[in-house]
Design a protein around this motif. Structure first.
Motif, short mmCIF file in Angstrom:
data_model
loop_
_atom_site.label_atom_id
_atom_site.label_comp_id
_atom_site.label_asym_id
_atom_site.label_seq_id
_atom_site.Cartn_x
_atom_site.Cartn_y
_atom_site.Cartn_z
N HIS A 1 24.32 61.51 61.15
CA HIS A 1 25.73 61.92 61.17
C HIS A 1 26.23 62.21 62.59
O HIS A 1 27.40 62.02 62.89
N ILE A 2 25.36 62.60 63.49
CA ILE A 2 25.76 62.81 64.88
C ILE A 2 26.03 61.46 65.55
O ILE A 2 27.02 61.30 66.26
N LYS B 1 27.02 58.80 64.05
CA LYS B 1 28.26 58.31 63.47
C LYS B 1 29.46 58.96 64.17
O LYS B 1 30.45 58.28 64.47
N TYR B 2 29.38 60.22 64.46
CA TYR B 2 30.45 60.91 65.19
C TYR B 2 30.62 60.31 66.58
O TYR B 2 31.75 60.10 67.02
N TYR B 3 29.52 60.04 67.27
CA TYR B 3 29.61 59.45 68.61
C TYR B 3 30.34 58.11 68.55
O TYR B 3 31.12 57.79 69.43
N THR C 1 32.70 57.30 66.52
CA THR C 1 34.13 57.52 66.30
C THR C 1 34.84 58.00 67.57
O THR C 1 36.06 57.91 67.65
N THR C 2 34.11 58.46 68.55
CA THR C 2 34.73 58.96 69.77
C THR C 2 34.81 57.92 70.88
O THR C 2 35.35 58.21 71.93
#
Length: 64
Positions: A54-55, A57-59, A61-62
């Motif tokens: 999940h981390i 995946k966040y990266y 999106t940024t």
């Protein structure tokens, strides 16, 4: 009738230093090394930061 002599600074500092030394000695004696439980492994869970799914995946999106 005699009046009680008030505590002066020297007596206060002496009492404070003895109290601090006593507390430090008590904490030092009270500490024992912690023994590991039988059958426990150190590789069970890594501690600290790790890039999980999940981390990552966040990266994504940024990204610009």
């Amino acid at each position: 009738m005699k009046t009680a002599k008030p505590n002066n600074r020297r007596n206060f500092l002496l009492a404070a230093s003895l109290g601090t030394a006593g507390a430090a000695a008590g904490l030092t004696v009270a500490r024992k090394p912690v023994e590991k439980a039988e059958g426990s492994t150190t590789d069970a869970q890594p501690s600290g930061y790790h890039a999980s799914e999940h981390i990552l995946k966040y990266y994504k999106t940024t990204e610009v």
